[in-house]
Each structure stands twice: as structure tokens, then as C-alpha cells.
Design an enzyme around this catalytic site. Structure first.
Site, short mmCIF file in Angstrom:
data_model
loop_
_atom_site.label_atom_id
_atom_site.label_comp_id
_atom_site.label_asym_id
_atom_site.label_seq_id
_atom_site.Cartn_x
_atom_site.Cartn_y
_atom_site.Cartn_z
N TYR A 1 -5.73 -0.14 15.58
CA TYR A 1 -4.73 0.26 16.56
C TYR A 1 -5.36 0.10 17.95
O TYR A 1 -5.91 -0.95 18.25
CB TYR A 1 -4.24 1.68 16.27
CG TYR A 1 -3.47 1.78 14.97
CD1 TYR A 1 -2.14 1.39 14.89
CD2 TYR A 1 -4.07 2.26 13.81
CE1 TYR A 1 -1.42 1.45 13.70
CE2 TYR A 1 -3.36 2.34 12.60
CZ TYR A 1 -2.04 1.94 12.56
OH TYR A 1 -1.34 2.01 11.39
N HIS B 1 -8.65 0.24 9.99
CA HIS B 1 -7.32 0.37 10.57
C HIS B 1 -7.42 -0.02 12.04
O HIS B 1 -8.26 0.50 12.77
CB HIS B 1 -6.79 1.79 10.41
CG HIS B 1 -6.55 2.17 8.98
ND1 HIS B 1 -6.04 3.40 8.60
CD2 HIS B 1 -6.75 1.47 7.82
CE1 HIS B 1 -5.93 3.44 7.28
NE2 HIS B 1 -6.37 2.28 6.79
N GLU C 1 -4.42 -1.09 7.77
CA GLU C 1 -3.29 -0.73 8.62
C GLU C 1 -3.49 -1.39 9.97
O GLU C 1 -4.62 -1.54 10.45
CB GLU C 1 -3.19 0.78 8.86
CG GLU C 1 -2.76 1.63 7.70
CD GLU C 1 -2.58 3.09 8.12
OE1 GLU C 1 -2.41 3.35 9.34
OE2 GLU C 1 -2.63 3.96 7.24
N TRP D 1 1.38 -1.59 9.07
CA TRP D 1 2.02 -0.27 9.07
C TRP D 1 3.30 -0.35 9.89
O TRP D 1 3.24 -0.71 11.06
CB TRP D 1 1.09 0.79 9.66
CG TRP D 1 1.67 2.16 9.51
CD1 TRP D 1 2.61 2.75 10.31
CD2 TRP D 1 1.41 3.09 8.44
NE1 TRP D 1 2.94 3.99 9.83
CE2 TRP D 1 2.22 4.23 8.69
CE3 TRP D 1 0.59 3.08 7.32
CZ2 TRP D 1 2.21 5.34 7.85
CZ3 TRP D 1 0.58 4.18 6.50
CH2 TRP D 1 1.38 5.30 6.76
N ARG E 1 0.87 -1.18 0.00
CA ARG E 1 0.00 0.00 0.00
C ARG E 1 0.90 1.22 0.00
O ARG E 1 1.71 1.41 0.92
CB ARG E 1 -0.91 0.00 1.22
CG ARG E 1 -1.90 1.18 1.29
CD ARG E 1 -2.90 0.95 2.41
NE ARG E 1 -3.86 2.03 2.58
CZ ARG E 1 -3.82 2.96 3.53
NH1 ARG E 1 -2.83 2.94 4.44
NH2 ARG E 1 -4.73 3.90 3.61
N ASN F 1 -6.89 8.19 2.73
CA ASN F 1 -6.51 7.60 4.00
C ASN F 1 -7.27 8.23 5.15
O ASN F 1 -7.38 9.45 5.25
CB ASN F 1 -5.00 7.80 4.23
CG ASN F 1 -4.52 7.15 5.52
OD1 ASN F 1 -4.49 5.94 5.63
ND2 ASN F 1 -4.17 7.99 6.50
N GLU F 2 -7.84 7.38 6.02
CA GLU F 2 -8.47 7.82 7.27
C GLU F 2 -9.21 9.15 7.08
O GLU F 2 -8.86 10.17 7.68
CB GLU F 2 -7.42 7.91 8.38
CG GLU F 2 -6.74 6.58 8.64
CD GLU F 2 -5.66 6.62 9.70
OE1 GLU F 2 -5.41 7.70 10.28
OE2 GLU F 2 -5.03 5.56 9.96
#
Length: 448
Positions: A224, A222, A251, A280, A78, A155-156
Site C-alpha cells: 500500500y 502487502h 494484497e 484487495w 484469497r 493476516n498482517e
């Protein structure tokens, strides 16, 4: 350098699953397509992403990174691009070069515009509509590359404010891209700095999918700090699977300043359910998240513990990645080296077994691999032992702590591959010398 994620707070998991209804199209012949919640490559073969993110727009000189991540087994990269609104614009010529690097290294390119990151909360962030302007401006570099490229709109695209329009904005962006001739599979990111703690993407994904005239959209979460338990990970991904909607983990990290994600569950659940993921990130992180570098200073010979986990750990890239069939012209299959010893018997409960394979051999040297498999109960660590009978000597090893006393060798797990679920496997390798005879030794395994 990637902006540090901010999270408004942990949200309670809802007990009601969203109801999705849609009709899937037939496989497209020109590029990637989506059917029944799965991604298929141009050869009609299901494709599961196993790769990493690479910060190309900030490190455009690091073109060797494509070959390096491929050499470590990745099937996808990516690539971070900029529309020119927050960072230096990646021109159509530069994007063409990136695609060429992906193709030369038999990688699938997921291209994303990073300038949308945290819109509504991050100063300078741009709208999805502005990101579409960029994609249409470089359409000449994209058209004809549908077999090799997936377009990740932005992105995001929202922080923790103003994300109520996520579904409408993404639907409109997709329609504009299609009207502008972009025929690629499109990927859309979740709001809330990509982590969707508000479940906005989860509960509106069907609406966005149906807004695509080509029904060729994939959703990206994503993971996290919001995803720090197995229950949160399996619930979120499981709802997409149950709904028949395509989802990838675009990610994730093994740690983060906003919390510690459960990377082991991300990897194991994704493998069990054929869900793609992209860790990531390769190298070059800053802003306090330098620990998310997989390689020190872009050097593939200096993998960090995170890099070792992603590439060489249980359910990691080396163990699970399969190259897109567009590069081979046929259905990809994993290599199956002929074992030099019989396969292990079913491991006992709470124990483990090990099998020894000569992967490659040349005059005076060979590469060996030992596969460790847990029994019918999970284990927290393992130790394998064997004794060479023909004077073989190991000169280099990876994915294990190896020691020897003469011809007797002991290999123990390292920090990222000791915990194995019931029936799960991991492997380690080594390079050794031989002379005359290279008989395979018997290997024992002890669990802890």
C-alpha cells in the site's frame, strides 16, 4: 471490513542485501511445493497467482463471488476467514464448502485467518499461536486438499509495535502446523500491517523458510502506501528473487489512505519476474477504503475503475492468469486464437501498432479483439482506427472508448491502459454483428 493500515513512517531502503543459504527439496507429489524460489502446483508446473481477495467471513452469503471472479479470469482467490476471536468463526464445514466452491470453479484457494491483523497494536488481535490452534481445529477440512489449498497462517500478524518476534513466532507456528499434520504450502505475512517497512520479513525470511521441515513456505508482502515508488517495489521483490526465496504480493491497491501505491510497477514487475499477486479486494470494503472495491455490491457487471484495472488492464488478470494444471491434467497454455490478419511488424520508436483478431464467431455475431503494442519507447496513450468493409456493427465494447462514423471506428485508451512501456501490450474487445461476410479490417495505431 478491513482495518485501515497505519504506518509509522517511511523507512530508508538499506543498501545491503541479506544473505540467504538453504537447500531446496524435490517437488512434492501430493500438493503445492516450493523449489528454487518458485511455487509449483501438484502437476509439477510453475504456478503464478493472479487473483483477488474475497471477504468471505463478513459476507458468507456471497458464494457466487467464486464463480464471478473465475469468469473474469482469476486463477486464485484469497479467502478471509475468522478463528472466532474477533468475528464469527468459520467452521470446518464452512471451510469445506469454501474449498468446494474453489474447486468447482477451478480456482486455487489461499485461506487466511484475519483475526491476527495488527497484533500488538490493534485491540483484540490474536497471536499466530492462536491462529495455529484454529487451523489444527479444522484440519479435517484441510487434509487431502493440498492440491487446491494454501494455508496463510495469519493476516498482517503485527502492527508497528512488538514485531521483533516475527521470525521466531512464524517459525514456531510452522513447526506446530507440520507436527499437527498440515502438509500444505504455508504462506506467511509480513509485519508492520503487512508492509514490512522495517524489513523484518525481508531480512529474516531465510531463517523462517529453513524452520519449515518441508521447505514449503511462501512469503507474502502487502503493498500500500509504503510502496509508492517503483524503486521501493523492485528493490523489495528483487531481493527475494535474488535470494531464491518465494514471494507473492498478497494484497495491494491502486490507492490508500496511507499513501498511493505504484500499482503499475507492481503489475509489470511481477509479470516480468513471474511473481504472484492478489489484489484487495473483490467487494464489501468499509472503514473509509470503499474505493478498493473491484465490483460494486458484488456485481461482476459493475466493475469499478479499480476492478477494470485489475481484471482488464495492462498486465492484469485476463492478460496474464494461467489456470493451475491440477484442473486440466496437463501443462496450462494460454489460448492462441488464429489471427485473421498477419502479426504486426516491429513498432517504430515512440509509436504503436495494432493487430485484429476474431476471437469467436457465430451466426450473425462475433467477438473481436484488438491488441495494441508500444514501440521501442514508452507511450502515454493510443488511438486505433479501422473501417469495416462488410457492414459489421459493434454493439458492445470494453477496455477502450469506442466511437464510429458509419463503418469507420475509432478506439482510444481508457485511464488505466494508456501508458505502455517500450514493447508492452494491452488489448480491448468488442461484440459485433455481421451478415454474409466478416472480413478482418486493417487497423492503424497512433501513439501519444
Amino acid at each position: 471490513m478491513r482495518k485501515r493500515l497505519t504506518v509509522a513512517g517511511a523507512a530508508l531502503l538499506t543498501l545491503l542485501a541479506a544473505v540467504f543459504a538453504f537447500v531446496q527439496p524435490a517437488h512434492a507429489a501430493t500438493g503445492f511445493s516450493v523449489a528454487n524460489g518458485r511455487l509449483y502446483d501438484a502437476g509439477g508446473v510453475e504456478f503464478v497467482m493472479r487473483g483477488v481477495n474475497h471477504a468471505h467471513t463478513w459476507y458468507p452469503q456471497q458464494t457466487s463471488s467464486f464463480a464471478n471472479v473465475k469468469a473474469l479470469g482469476a486463477n486464485t482467490v484469497r479467502v478471509v476467514l475468522s478463528s472466532g476471536d474477533r468475528w464469527t468463526k468459520n467452521s470446518a464445514a464452512d471451510v469445506s464448502n469454501v474449498i468446494s466452491l474453489c474447486k468447482a470453479n477451478r480456482l486455487i484457494c489461499v485461506l487466511e485467518v484475519h483475526d491476527t491483523t495488527g497484533y500488538g497494536e490493534q485491540s483484540g488481535a490474536i497471536t499466530l499461536d492462536r491462529a495455529v490452534d484454529y487451523w489444527l481445529s479444522i484440519a479435517g477440512a484441510l487434509n487431502g486438499q493440498e492440491k487446491y489449498v494454501i494455508v496463510n497462517i495469519g493476516n498482517e500478524p503485527y502492527g508497528n509495535q512488538g514485531y521483533a518476534t516475527w521470525a521466531t513466532d512464524n517459525a514456531n507456528a510452522i513447526k506446530r502446523l507440520r507436527a499437527g499434520g498440515i502438509a500444505h504450502t504455508i504462506m506467511v505475512d509480513a509485519p508492520n500491517w503487512g508492509q514490512d517497512w522495517s524489513f523484518t520479513m525481508r531480512d529474516n525470511a531465510a531463517t523462517v523458510f529453513n524452520a519449515d521441515p518441508a521447505r514449503n513456505t511462501v512469503f507474502s508482502i502487502h503493498m500500500y502506501g509504503v510502496f509508492d515508488t517503483a524503486a521501493e517495489i523492485t528493490d523489495y521483490l528483487g531481493r527475494f528473487r535474488s535470494a531464491g526465496l518465494p514471494i507473492v504480493v498478497g494484497e495491494f491497491g491502486f490507492n490508500h489512505s496511507d499513501g498511493n501505491p505504484d500499482e503499475d510497477t507492481i503489475l509489470s514487475y511481477s509479470q516480468a519476474n513471474r511473481i504472484g499477486w492478489l489484489g484487495w479486494s473483490w467487494s464489501g470494503n468499509g472503514g473509509g477504503v470503499e474505493y478498493l472495491d473491484m465490483a460494486t455490491s458484488f456485481n461482476p457487471a459493475q466493475l469499478t475503475s479499480w476492478g477494470q484495472r485489475i481484471f482488464n488492464g495492462a498486465n492484469g488478470i485476463r492478460a496474464t492468469a494461467r489456470e493451475a494444471s491440477v484442473y486440466s491434467g496437463s501443462t496450462p497454455t494460454p489460448p492462441t486464437p488464429t489471427p485473421t490478419t498477419p502479426p504486426p511488424t516491429t513498432p517504430p520508436a515512440g509509436g504503436c501498432t495494432a493487430s485484429y483478431t476474431i476471437v469467436n464467431q457465430w451466426q450473425g455475431g462475433f467477438q473481436g479483439e484488438v491488441k495494441v503494442t508500444a514501440g521501442s519507447a514508452a507511450i502515454t496513450g493510443w488511438t486505433t482506427r479501422w473501417t469495416f468493409a462488410n457492414g459489421q456493427t459493434v454493439s458492445q465494447s470494453w477496455n477502450a472508448a469506442l466511437s464510429n462514423s458509419g463503418a469507420s471506428y475509432t478506439a482510444r485508451n481508457v485511464d488505466y491502459n494508456g501508458r505502455l512501456g517500450a514493447g508492452a501490450s494491452t488489448s480491448f474487445g468488442f461484440v459485433a454483428g455481421w451478415n454474409g461476410t466478416n472480413a478482418a479490417p486493417a487497423v492503424t495505431c497512433t501513439a501519444s
